[in-house]
Design a protein around this motif. Structure first.
Motif, short mmCIF file in Angstrom:
data_model
loop_
_atom_site.label_atom_id
_atom_site.label_comp_id
_atom_site.label_asym_id
_atom_site.label_seq_id
_atom_site.Cartn_x
_atom_site.Cartn_y
_atom_site.Cartn_z
N PHE A 296 0.81 -1.11 -0.05
CA PHE A 296 -0.21 -0.32 0.12
C PHE A 296 0.88 1.31 -0.13
CE2 PHE A 296 -2.75 -3.19 2.22
CZ PHE A 296 -3.58 -3.28 1.13
N CYS A 297 2.02 1.09 0.07
CA CYS A 297 2.92 2.42 -0.05
C CYS A 297 4.18 2.14 -1.08
CB CYS A 297 3.39 2.75 1.26
SG CYS A 297 4.24 4.36 1.28
N ILE A 298 4.76 3.16 -1.58
CA ILE A 298 5.97 3.14 -2.41
C ILE A 298 6.75 3.73 -1.84
CG2 ILE A 298 7.06 4.05 -4.31
CD1 ILE A 298 4.43 4.05 -6.13
N GLU A 303 16.21 5.64 -5.46
CA GLU A 303 16.38 4.45 -6.61
C GLU A 303 15.39 3.67 -6.57
OE1 GLU A 303 18.86 5.84 -4.72
OE2 GLU A 303 19.84 6.92 -6.39
N GLN A 304 15.06 3.00 -5.49
CA GLN A 304 14.18 2.00 -5.00
C GLN A 304 12.64 2.64 -5.53
OE1 GLN A 304 14.99 1.64 -0.98
NE2 GLN A 304 15.70 -0.60 -1.14
N VAL A 305 12.34 3.85 -5.16
CA VAL A 305 11.10 4.52 -5.43
C VAL A 305 10.88 4.65 -6.91
CG1 VAL A 305 9.70 6.52 -5.34
CG2 VAL A 305 10.62 5.72 -3.20
N ALA A 306 12.03 5.02 -7.79
CA ALA A 306 12.00 5.04 -9.04
C ALA A 306 11.70 3.87 -9.68
CB ALA A 306 13.40 5.54 -9.74
N GLU A 307 12.09 2.86 -9.47
CA GLU A 307 11.94 1.43 -9.86
C GLU A 307 10.29 1.01 -9.65
OE1 GLU A 307 14.51 -1.50 -8.12
OE2 GLU A 307 16.11 -0.59 -8.99
N GLN A 308 9.74 1.40 -8.70
CA GLN A 308 8.19 1.41 -8.33
C GLN A 308 7.65 2.29 -9.14
OE1 GLN A 308 7.48 0.34 -4.00
NE2 GLN A 308 9.44 1.10 -3.71
N PHE A 309 7.83 3.53 -9.22
CA PHE A 309 7.30 4.30 -10.21
C PHE A 309 7.10 3.84 -11.60
CE2 PHE A 309 8.14 8.79 -7.58
CZ PHE A 309 6.98 8.28 -6.83
N GLU A 310 8.31 3.36 -12.21
CA GLU A 310 8.34 2.79 -13.45
C GLU A 310 7.25 1.61 -13.61
OE1 GLU A 310 11.57 0.58 -16.75
OE2 GLU A 310 12.14 1.21 -14.61
N ALA A 311 7.09 0.66 -12.59
CA ALA A 311 6.28 -0.20 -12.58
C ALA A 311 4.80 0.31 -12.65
CB ALA A 311 6.29 -1.21 -11.55
N VAL A 312 4.44 1.21 -11.82
CA VAL A 312 3.23 1.73 -11.85
C VAL A 312 2.83 2.37 -13.03
CG1 VAL A 312 1.92 3.69 -10.74
CG2 VAL A 312 3.12 2.12 -9.19
N LEU A 313 3.67 3.11 -13.79
CA LEU A 313 3.62 3.89 -15.01
C LEU A 313 3.06 2.89 -16.25
CD1 LEU A 313 6.14 6.54 -14.78
CD2 LEU A 313 3.73 6.96 -14.68
N GLU A 314 3.30 1.66 -15.95
CA GLU A 314 2.84 0.96 -16.99
C GLU A 314 1.10 0.59 -17.03
OE1 GLU A 314 4.44 -1.47 -19.11
OE2 GLU A 314 6.17 -0.48 -18.41
N ALA A 336 11.45 12.75 -4.63
CA ALA A 336 10.29 12.20 -5.24
C ALA A 336 10.32 12.85 -6.81
CB ALA A 336 8.99 12.61 -4.87
N SER A 337 10.59 13.83 -7.02
CA SER A 337 10.82 14.54 -8.37
C SER A 337 12.01 13.84 -9.09
CB SER A 337 11.19 16.08 -8.14
OG SER A 337 11.55 16.53 -9.26
N ALA A 338 13.16 13.53 -8.29
CA ALA A 338 14.22 12.78 -8.85
C ALA A 338 13.87 11.35 -9.28
CB ALA A 338 15.52 13.12 -7.97
N ALA A 339 13.11 10.83 -8.47
CA ALA A 339 12.47 9.48 -8.82
C ALA A 339 11.74 9.33 -9.99
CB ALA A 339 12.02 8.96 -7.56
N MET A 340 10.80 10.32 -10.08
CA MET A 340 10.05 10.37 -11.22
C MET A 340 11.05 10.69 -12.48
SD MET A 340 6.84 9.81 -11.08
CE MET A 340 6.38 10.50 -12.68
N GLU A 341 11.93 11.50 -12.50
CA GLU A 341 12.77 11.89 -13.39
C GLU A 341 13.30 10.45 -13.87
OE1 GLU A 341 15.46 14.79 -12.50
OE2 GLU A 341 13.97 16.50 -12.82
N GLN A 342 13.98 9.76 -13.01
CA GLN A 342 14.32 8.45 -13.48
C GLN A 342 13.62 7.38 -14.04
OE1 GLN A 342 16.97 6.70 -10.04
NE2 GLN A 342 17.46 8.80 -9.50
N ALA A 343 12.31 7.33 -13.24
CA ALA A 343 11.43 6.54 -14.00
C ALA A 343 11.01 7.00 -15.25
CB ALA A 343 10.12 6.33 -13.10
#
Length: 349
Positions: A296-298, A303-314, A336-343
């Motif tokens: 229920f939480c990212i 780096e870990q959050v970026a990977e989870q963002f990438e999975a969510v954006l599918e 969070a902004s940096a993680a989104m950029e990476q994702a």
């Protein structure tokens, strides 16, 4: 998602970068929330939502302060409900935010939390119909019409004494259940899916597709955003610890099919729910398990959050970074902004 999608920042076309949003909870003074909104704008966020709970600061007052502190980021309640305030009043308040922000407002509307409404003695009756009627009437009022309505609420010869600069505010429905998801896809401009895990978002995408199949062409494009609990910090353990409070409340209100989807132990979930209902917040947070945080939480490092963002954006067109953000709010906005950029960069490769 369907091809019938569009980014919230209207300068772009379908297929452009995902929408990046943030939820700022007014449990802090409005001045700090306004500063966080300005920071989010500097960090490239497209939209900032302010949550609405009777025990926190007023969302519309907070949004006015946010409008003063920002120039380009879109702003809106995320989300208000049409029970605590009359729907016509909500339409006027949202139009005022649009005026204060020079046309940058969005309207986040949802059914509200059943337990919070019960604390106020408010019946949570016919939530889907109430939400649909609320934004239908709001659209008529924003168009300058005089409205009479007799449904889940009543209004007689109601009108607004102001015209929102944007003409029509985009309507985003907060949704989690199948019927609200389908309704939003059929009638609203977008949806805020209350989920953080790809399993839940994949299921939600299927429900949205059913609604999009019945969507009238005149409603235009539709956008699905994950309204996700996120906690990001330099240290993974710190991020996960900060996630306990929001995860406890998510678990406390989770339907059995959602718990089953993630193999959450029913007894463990009931322990969280029982402690919350008794007002024992510390005990409830202590009952949160690692599996609940995963579901229920990212949460984690950038780096870990970026990977989870990438999975969510599918499965969605963008992400709203929701509470708690992290143990340090300002630092979390930047991370969070940096993680989104990476994702996004990873998704484009």
């Amino acid at each position: 998602m369907s091809d019938n999608t569009q980014r919230m920042n209207n300068d772009t076309q379908p297929g452009s970068e995902p929408t990046v949003g943030i939820e700022l909870t007014p449990e802090h003074p409005t001045e700090r929330i306004a500063d966080l909104a300005a920071l989010a704008e500097d960090e490239g966020f497209d939209v900032a939502f302010t949550s609405s709970h009777y025990f926190n600061r007023d969302p519309f007052v907070t949004l006015s302060r946010m409008a003063e502190a920002t120039d380009t980021i879109r702003l809106g309640p995320g989300v208000v409900n049409p029970y605590e305030s009359h729907p016509v009043k909500l339409a006027g308040q949202a139009a005022t935010v649009d005026e204060e922000s020079n046309g940058r407002a969005v309207f986040g509307i949802g059914a509200g939390d059943r337990s919070s409404l019960a604390n106020l003695g408010i019946e949570h009756e016919r939530p889907l119909r109430r939400v649909l009627e609320t934004f239908g009437v709001a659209r008529d009022l924003w168009a300058g019409d005089t409205v009479s309505h007799d449904g889940t609420f009543a209004a007689s010869d109601a009108s607004l004494n102001l015209e929102p600069p944007s003409g029509q505010l985009p309507v985003y429905v907060g949704a989690q259940g199948p019927h609200m998801l389908r309704m939003s896809a059929k009638h609203a401009d977008g949806v805020l899916v209350n989920a953080a895990h790809p399993k839940d978002l994949e299921w939600a995408a299927g429900q949205l597709e059913h609604g999009l199949e019945e969507r009238p062409d005149e409603h235009g494009p539709f956008e699905a955003l994950a309204f996700a609990s996120v906690s990001v910090a330099d240290d993974e353990d710190d991020a996960r610890e900060a996630a306990r409070p929001p995860v406890a409340f998510i678990v406390g209100g989770a339907a059995d099919p959602v718990l089953d989807r993630h193999d959450i132990d029913r007894e463990a979930a009931e322990a969280v729910s029982d402690a919350l209902s008794q007002g024992n917040l510390t005990e409830a947070f202590g009952h949160v398990t690692p599996e609940m945080i995963d579901a229920f939480c990212i949460a984690g490092t950038t780096e870990q959050v970026a990977e989870q963002f990438e999975a969510v954006l599918e499965f969605v067109d963008g992400i709203v970074v929701g509470s708690p953000l992290g143990p340090d709010l300002e630092d979390a906005v930047e991370k969070a902004s940096a993680a989104m950029e990476q994702a996004i960069a990873a998704d484009e490769r």
